[in-house]
Design a protein around this motif. Structure first.
Motif, mmCIF file in Angstrom:
data_model
loop_
_atom_site.group_PDB
_atom_site.id
_atom_site.type_symbol
_atom_site.label_atom_id
_atom_site.label_comp_id
_atom_site.label_asym_id
_atom_site.label_seq_id
_atom_site.Cartn_x
_atom_site.Cartn_y
_atom_site.Cartn_z
ATOM 1 N N VAL A 52 0.840 -1.192 0.000
ATOM 2 C CA VAL A 52 0.000 0.000 0.000
ATOM 3 C C VAL A 52 0.880 1.248 0.000
ATOM 4 N N GLU A 53 0.488 2.230 -0.783
ATOM 5 C CA GLU A 53 1.164 3.517 -0.767
ATOM 6 C C GLU A 53 0.119 4.598 -0.545
ATOM 7 N N LEU A 54 0.364 5.462 0.435
ATOM 8 C CA LEU A 54 -0.534 6.563 0.754
ATOM 9 C C LEU A 54 0.237 7.856 0.561
ATOM 10 N N ARG A 55 -0.326 8.767 -0.231
ATOM 11 C CA ARG A 55 0.336 10.053 -0.476
ATOM 12 C C ARG A 55 -0.566 11.184 -0.024
ATOM 13 N N GLY B 40 0.180 15.389 -0.263
ATOM 14 C CA GLY B 40 1.153 16.442 -0.533
ATOM 15 C C GLY B 40 2.509 15.822 -0.801
ATOM 16 N N GLU B 41 3.531 16.270 -0.081
ATOM 17 C CA GLU B 41 4.884 15.737 -0.233
ATOM 18 C C GLU B 41 5.119 14.499 0.626
ATOM 19 N N ALA B 42 4.216 14.222 1.574
ATOM 20 C CA ALA B 42 4.376 13.058 2.451
ATOM 21 C C ALA B 42 3.997 11.782 1.704
ATOM 22 N N ARG B 43 4.780 10.723 1.940
ATOM 23 C CA ARG B 43 4.528 9.432 1.306
ATOM 24 C C ARG B 43 4.605 8.346 2.367
ATOM 25 N N GLY B 44 3.549 7.558 2.474
ATOM 26 C CA GLY B 44 3.522 6.458 3.425
ATOM 27 C C GLY B 44 3.418 5.130 2.715
ATOM 28 N N THR B 45 4.087 4.126 3.258
ATOM 29 C CA THR B 45 3.967 2.766 2.732
ATOM 30 C C THR B 45 3.682 1.825 3.895
ATOM 31 N N CYS B 46 2.948 0.754 3.608
ATOM 32 C CA CYS B 46 2.636 -0.237 4.640
ATOM 33 C C CYS B 46 2.042 -1.476 3.982
ATOM 34 N N GLY B 47 1.746 -2.475 4.791
ATOM 35 C CA GLY B 47 1.139 -3.704 4.292
ATOM 36 C C GLY B 47 -0.378 -3.647 4.279
ATOM 37 N N MET C 50 -2.628 2.957 9.301
ATOM 38 C CA MET C 50 -1.618 2.173 8.579
ATOM 39 C C MET C 50 -1.024 1.151 9.541
ATOM 40 N N ARG C 51 -0.903 -0.083 9.066
ATOM 41 C CA ARG C 51 -0.295 -1.146 9.877
ATOM 42 C C ARG C 51 0.532 -2.069 8.989
ATOM 43 N N ASP C 52 1.206 -2.991 9.608
ATOM 44 C CA ASP C 52 2.074 -3.936 8.905
ATOM 45 C C ASP C 52 3.258 -3.198 8.280
ATOM 46 N N ASN C 53 4.203 -2.830 9.155
ATOM 47 C CA ASN C 53 5.441 -2.147 8.781
ATOM 48 C C ASN C 53 5.197 -0.773 8.138
ATOM 49 N N PRO C 54 4.453 0.105 8.826
ATOM 50 C CA PRO C 54 4.217 1.428 8.244
ATOM 51 C C PRO C 54 5.470 2.311 8.286
ATOM 52 N N ILE C 55 5.665 3.071 7.213
ATOM 53 C CA ILE C 55 6.768 4.024 7.107
ATOM 54 C C ILE C 55 6.196 5.287 6.480
ATOM 55 N N LEU C 56 6.496 6.424 7.090
ATOM 56 C CA LEU C 56 6.062 7.707 6.558
ATOM 57 C C LEU C 56 7.304 8.541 6.271
ATOM 58 N N ARG C 57 7.402 9.073 5.042
ATOM 59 C CA ARG C 57 8.562 9.865 4.626
ATOM 60 C C ARG C 57 8.102 11.209 4.080
ATOM 61 N N GLU C 58 8.863 12.229 4.415
ATOM 62 C CA GLU C 58 8.690 13.531 3.793
ATOM 63 C C GLU C 58 10.042 14.222 3.825
ATOM 64 N N ASP C 59 10.524 14.596 2.665
ATOM 65 C CA ASP C 59 11.858 15.175 2.528
ATOM 66 C C ASP C 59 12.868 14.263 3.219
#
Length: 167
Positions: free
Chosen positions: A24-27, A29-36, A49-58
């Motif tokens: 799964v990818e959640l966007r 604005g500039e923030a991008r999240g990935t998870c299972g 978001m669950r199953d190894n969630p990661i949130l990135r921005e810059d």
């Protein structure tokens, strides 16, 4: 706008709820999240978001066991990480890389105009920050306590408040 983007056909919509699983990818604005796995509740403007969630921005990266993302008017307003949060920011100066980090049992990040403004860490809160001024490394700060409230301005720390067991 908030959108869920996935790499497979594993998406379902039921009465204002979007369910997604597997890559799964959640966007936003500039923030991008990935998870299972992710659930987005359209009426409440909340994504879980669950199953190894990661949130990135810059250069910011947030990980944990579970994320609750709260949107407001299409923008990210807060992220709540109830278990095992870990927040990092990498700074570069020439060929050298410096990593700042935050840990605790629980974390809440409040956003204003799509930028993190306040980070609150609860229970066994620890922070490590490198001090870089005018392209020169000045030192580092390690702060810990029962609760840390960190105020940010333009992606830099403007204030740290420590409650209980300060070191």
């Amino acid at each position: 706008d908030t959108s869920l983007q996935i790499d497979s056909d594993s998406l379902s919509l039921e009465d204002g709820f979007f369910f997604a699983w597997s890559d799964v990818e959640l966007r936003n604005g500039e923030a991008r999240g990935t998870c299972g796995q992710a659930v987005y509740m359209q009426d409440d403007e909340v994504a879980v978001m669950r199953d190894n969630p990661i949130l990135r921005e810059d250069d910011f990266i947030l990980t944990g066991d579970l994320f609750n993302l709260h949107m407001e008017n299409g923008g990210l307003s807060s992220v709540y990480v109830p278990e095992n949060p870990h927040f990092t920011q990498e700074k570069r100066m020439g060929d050298t890389s410096y990593t700042d980090w935050l840990d605790g049992k629980v974390m809440a990040v409040e956003f204003e105009n799509d930028q993190p403004r306040t980070v609150t860490l609860i229970e066994m809160a620890t922070s490590f920050f490198n001090v870089i001024e005018e392209d020169e490394f000045k030192g580092s700060n390690n702060v810990s306590g029962d609760t840390l409230v960190i105020l940010l301005s333009d992606s830099s720390i403007s204030d740290i408040r420590v409650t209980g067991g300060a070191q």
